[in-house]
Design an enzyme around this catalytic site. Sequence first.
Site, PDB file in Angstrom:
ATOM      1  CE  LYS A  79      -6.521  -8.456  -0.785  1.00 54.93           C
ATOM      2  NZ  LYS A  79      -7.153  -7.913  -0.105  1.00 54.93           N
ATOM      3  CE  LYS A 102      -4.207  -1.527   1.200  1.00 55.44           C
ATOM      4  NZ  LYS A 102      -5.499  -1.474   2.239  1.00 55.44           N
ATOM      5  CE  LYS A 139     -13.239  -3.507   1.715  1.00 54.52           C
ATOM      6  NZ  LYS A 139     -12.475  -3.110   2.387  1.00 54.52           N
TER       7      LYS A 139
HETATM    8  P1  ATP Z   1      -9.226  -2.839   0.964  1.00 54.93           P
HETATM    9  O1  ATP Z   1      -8.864  -3.080  -0.710  1.00 54.93           O
HETATM   10  O2  ATP Z   1      -9.735  -1.471   1.250  1.00 54.93           O
HETATM   11  O3  ATP Z   1      -7.458  -3.233   1.112  1.00 54.93           O
HETATM   12  P2  ATP Z   1      -9.784  -5.574   0.874  1.00 54.93           P
HETATM   13  O4  ATP Z   1     -10.696  -5.590  -0.142  1.00 54.93           O
HETATM   14  O5  ATP Z   1      -8.280  -5.978   0.624  1.00 54.93           O
HETATM   15  O6  ATP Z   1      -9.849  -3.938   1.144  1.00 54.93           O
HETATM   16  P3  ATP Z   1      -9.880  -5.943   3.212  1.00 54.93           P
HETATM   17  O7  ATP Z   1     -11.161  -4.929   4.169  1.00 54.93           O
HETATM   18  O8  ATP Z   1      -8.319  -5.322   3.669  1.00 54.93           O
HETATM   19  O9  ATP Z   1     -10.504  -6.422   2.375  1.00 54.93           O
HETATM   20  O10 ATP Z   1     -10.689  -6.942   3.728  1.00 54.93           O
HETATM   21  C1  ATP Z   1     -11.316  -7.426   4.962  1.00 54.93           C
HETATM   22  C2  ATP Z   1     -11.616  -8.613   4.801  1.00 54.93           C
HETATM   23  O11 ATP Z   1     -11.681  -9.547   3.194  1.00 54.93           O
HETATM   24  C3  ATP Z   1     -10.503  -9.801   5.113  1.00 54.93           C
HETATM   25  O12 ATP Z   1     -10.366 -10.714   6.085  1.00 54.93           O
HETATM   26  C4  ATP Z   1      -9.426 -10.017   4.089  1.00 54.93           C
HETATM   27  O13 ATP Z   1      -8.420 -11.665   4.673  1.00 54.93           O
HETATM   28  C5  ATP Z   1     -10.674 -10.532   3.028  1.00 54.93           C
HETATM   29  N1  ATP Z   1     -10.329 -10.068   2.180  1.00 54.93           N
HETATM   30  C6  ATP Z   1      -9.951  -9.450   1.410  1.00 54.93           C
HETATM   31  N2  ATP Z   1     -10.017  -9.500  -0.402  1.00 54.93           N
HETATM   32  C7  ATP Z   1      -9.414 -10.888  -0.479  1.00 54.93           C
HETATM   33  C8  ATP Z   1     -10.317 -11.471  -1.976  1.00 54.93           C
HETATM   34  N3  ATP Z   1      -9.319 -11.410  -2.554  1.00 54.93           N
HETATM   35  N4  ATP Z   1     -10.153 -12.969  -1.331  1.00 54.93           N
HETATM   36  C9  ATP Z   1     -10.299 -13.794  -0.152  1.00 54.93           C
HETATM   37  N5  ATP Z   1     -10.632 -13.065   0.817  1.00 54.93           N
HETATM   38  C10 ATP Z   1     -10.704 -11.367   0.967  1.00 54.93           C
END
Ligand code: ATP
Length: 341
Positions: free
Chosen positions: A206, A122, A209
């Site tokens: 990955k 990040k 969002k």
């Molecule tokens: P950001 O992009 O804002 O960092 P993010 O989509 O990576 O967000 P988080 O809020 O960081 O999501 O994560 C919330 C939960 O969803 C965590 O338990 C994380 O491990 C899970 N998670 C996030 N992205 C994935 C993915 N691509 N596959 C499986 N689990 C995920």
Amino acid sequence: MAESSTQQSQSKKVMLSAVQPSNRLTLGNYLGALKIWAQLQKDYDCIFFAVDMHAITSRQDPEELREQTYRALATYIAAGIDPDQCILFAQSHVPAHAQLAWVLTCHSYMGELSRMTQFKDKSAKQGTNIPSGLFTYPVLMAADILLYQTELVPVGEDQKQHIELTRDLAIRMNNLFPKAPLFKVPEPYIPPVGARIMSLQNPLAKMSKSDPDVNSAIYLSDSDDTILKKLKRAVTDSGSEIVWDDEKPGIKNLLTIQAALTGKKVPDLVAGYVGKQYGHLKIETAEICIQAIKPIRDEVERLTKDKTYLTQILKKGAQSANARAQKTLDQVYKNVGFILP
Ligand code: ATP
Ligand code: LTN
């Protein structure tokens, strides 16, 4: 929480998890987190929240953040989390998170925080002015977990390293103040299938969002049509055979999504695609996603309009969470030498 569930919860282990309300939730968030929370909730004393304080480690529009926080809560409920059985709240409603985070910050090391891959990823995207909150983010996450004497933390694969750090901090603090252990040492629960859903535009990254390319992720708010379009456009691999192969990360991702949503085994799915084209796999994956997402999307839309209901849940959740968190915080404050007010 109802009286009976409070009593019942005392004999169960604490399970806790959270999502950043930094945008609408994705299929990755659902498969790696929410779906698992809903599956495990009956067997645990459950605490789930929206980490709005974590979300401001990158710039947020204030009105948007408020709306996404309500929406995250609505999504938890729509995904099957029972608000009568679980404590649901917003992180900023429980000051003990920030208070414990400061004490833990003073017991964490620059070296260990510098090794966090999420920070490296990040901060690389942030340019020159990297907020220091992005660096200390995992300490706030450790505080989130340790405040409630949590034993199980269901998360996606990307959060494994943060849970390791949380365990290290818990053990360090317990050793420093050995009279009575301050914290339970939590375990991660990483689902066997769906713990790392990949971007539809780059199957080596990955699904996230906060990815600026909206075609990279399926949001739980996407219409049926949008889901179909995004999956049709999903980047696949060279060749045409549908097989489970490291050389084919795009195909693996679509098969993983199907397996996680249907509960079917990958070899059985692959066997069903002998002689078929990538196009078949994409369309069938879209149909499976639409079937799973539609009821959640409709319920989120209904719930996000009902702010009175959501506010009531948040208030009740914050009350329970504050009471529980304060007990741990008092013990920590006492041990480090603060005069309790
Ligand atoms: P950001 O992009 O804002 O960092 P993010 O989509 O990576 O967000 P988080 O809020 O960081 O999501 O994560 C919330 C939960 O969803 C965590 O338990 C994380 O491990 C899970 N998670 C996030 N992205 C994935 C993915 N691509 N596959 C499986 N689990 C995920
Ligand atoms: N760091 C997590 C979100 C998060 C979390 C937590 C998850 C903050 N606090 C406590 C589990 C338990 C993320 O970015 N996915």
